[in-house]
Design a protein around this motif. Structure first.
Motif, PDB file in Angstrom:
ATOM      1  N   ASN A 174       0.798  -1.233   0.000  1.00 48.22           N
ATOM      2  CA  ASN A 174       0.000   0.000   0.000  1.00 48.22           C
ATOM      3  C   ASN A 174       0.824   1.273   0.000  1.00 48.22           C
ATOM      4  O   ASN A 174       0.421   2.262  -0.581  1.00 48.22           O
ATOM      5  N   GLY A 175       1.911   1.265   0.735  1.00 48.04           N
ATOM      6  CA  GLY A 175       2.591   2.514   1.041  1.00 48.04           C
ATOM      7  C   GLY A 175       3.561   2.995  -0.008  1.00 48.04           C
ATOM      8  O   GLY A 175       4.014   2.238  -0.864  1.00 48.04           O
ATOM      9  N   LEU A 176       3.858   4.272   0.064  1.00 46.29           N
ATOM     10  CA  LEU A 176       4.917   4.852  -0.744  1.00 46.29           C
ATOM     11  C   LEU A 176       6.248   4.346  -0.217  1.00 46.29           C
ATOM     12  O   LEU A 176       6.471   4.290   0.997  1.00 46.29           O
ATOM     13  N   MET A 177       7.149   3.990  -1.106  1.00 50.81           N
ATOM     14  CA  MET A 177       8.483   3.576  -0.715  1.00 50.81           C
ATOM     15  C   MET A 177       9.399   4.787  -0.840  1.00 50.81           C
ATOM     16  O   MET A 177       9.550   5.358  -1.923  1.00 50.81           O
ATOM     17  N   LEU A 178       9.979   5.194   0.270  1.00 55.68           N
ATOM     18  CA  LEU A 178      10.793   6.400   0.339  1.00 55.68           C
ATOM     19  C   LEU A 178      12.256   6.059   0.559  1.00 55.68           C
ATOM     20  O   LEU A 178      12.579   5.142   1.322  1.00 55.68           O
ATOM     21  N   TYR A 179      13.135   6.814  -0.084  1.00 53.52           N
ATOM     22  CA  TYR A 179      14.567   6.683   0.188  1.00 53.52           C
ATOM     23  C   TYR A 179      14.847   7.399   1.504  1.00 53.52           C
ATOM     24  O   TYR A 179      14.486   8.567   1.678  1.00 53.52           O
ATOM     25  N   THR A 180      15.487   6.693   2.422  1.00 57.71           N
ATOM     26  CA  THR A 180      15.750   7.202   3.763  1.00 57.71           C
ATOM     27  C   THR A 180      17.218   6.984   4.101  1.00 57.71           C
ATOM     28  O   THR A 180      17.820   6.003   3.669  1.00 57.71           O
ATOM     29  N   MET A 181      17.793   7.896   4.882  1.00 55.17           N
ATOM     30  CA  MET A 181      19.174   7.768   5.346  1.00 55.17           C
ATOM     31  C   MET A 181      19.173   7.530   6.842  1.00 55.17           C
ATOM     32  O   MET A 181      18.543   8.267   7.599  1.00 55.17           O
ATOM     33  N   GLY A 182      19.894   6.497   7.269  1.00 57.78           N
ATOM     34  CA  GLY A 182      20.126   6.254   8.680  1.00 57.78           C
ATOM     35  C   GLY A 182      21.498   6.767   9.040  1.00 57.78           C
ATOM     36  O   GLY A 182      22.420   6.700   8.230  1.00 57.78           O
ATOM     37  N   GLU A 183      21.649   7.286  10.237  1.00 57.12           N
ATOM     38  CA  GLU A 183      22.933   7.837  10.665  1.00 57.12           C
ATOM     39  C   GLU A 183      24.038   6.787  10.590  1.00 57.12           C
ATOM     40  O   GLU A 183      25.169   7.082  10.253  1.00 57.12           O
ATOM     41  N   ILE A 184      23.706   5.544  10.891  1.00 53.39           N
ATOM     42  CA  ILE A 184      24.665   4.445  10.855  1.00 53.39           C
ATOM     43  C   ILE A 184      24.406   3.536   9.657  1.00 53.39           C
ATOM     44  O   ILE A 184      25.338   3.094   8.980  1.00 53.39           O
ATOM     45  N   SER A 185      23.158   3.253   9.373  1.00 56.80           N
ATOM     46  CA  SER A 185      22.780   2.275   8.348  1.00 56.80           C
ATOM     47  C   SER A 185      22.980   2.745   6.919  1.00 56.80           C
ATOM     48  O   SER A 185      23.023   1.931   6.008  1.00 56.80           O
ATOM     49  N   GLY A 186      23.052   4.023   6.695  1.00 60.77           N
ATOM     50  CA  GLY A 186      23.160   4.533   5.335  1.00 60.77           C
ATOM     51  C   GLY A 186      21.810   4.526   4.636  1.00 60.77           C
ATOM     52  O   GLY A 186      20.762   4.560   5.274  1.00 60.77           O
ATOM     53  N   LEU A 187      21.828   4.453   3.319  1.00 63.44           N
ATOM     54  CA  LEU A 187      20.611   4.544   2.518  1.00 63.44           C
ATOM     55  C   LEU A 187      19.812   3.252   2.559  1.00 63.44           C
ATOM     56  O   LEU A 187      20.367   2.164   2.464  1.00 63.44           O
TER      57      LEU A 187
END
Length: 77
Positions: A13-26
């Motif tokens: 259902n949801g929009l898939m967004l590119y997200t950055m984690g401080e440790i995890s990266g993209l």
């Protein structure tokens, strides 16, 4: 906010967004169910709950997404 052109493998259902984690990266994050995916090229692997990261996250910039998606194969994060 960068929206990916793929579907969530959990809720569809949801929009898939590119997200950055401080440790995890993209990574990709479903805005609906908060499922995260570590590898945008292979959503079948690396699924996790975003709230389990326990690190600050923010929307990724175009440059961050471009740098990650166009890195040479075999290079680490």
């Amino acid at each position: 906010m960068l929206i990916a052109n793929v579907d969530c493998q959990v809720c569809s259902n949801g929009l898939m967004l590119y997200t950055m984690g401080e440790i995890s990266g993209l990574f990709l994050e479903c805005a609906e169910c908060l499922t995260g995916y570590r590898d945008p090229a292979d959503l079948a692997h690396g699924r996790f709950r975003v709230e389990d990261l326990r690190e600050p996250t923010r929307p990724a910039t175009v440059e961050e997404a471009r740098r990650y998606l166009h890195r040479p194969s075999g290079s680490g994060r």
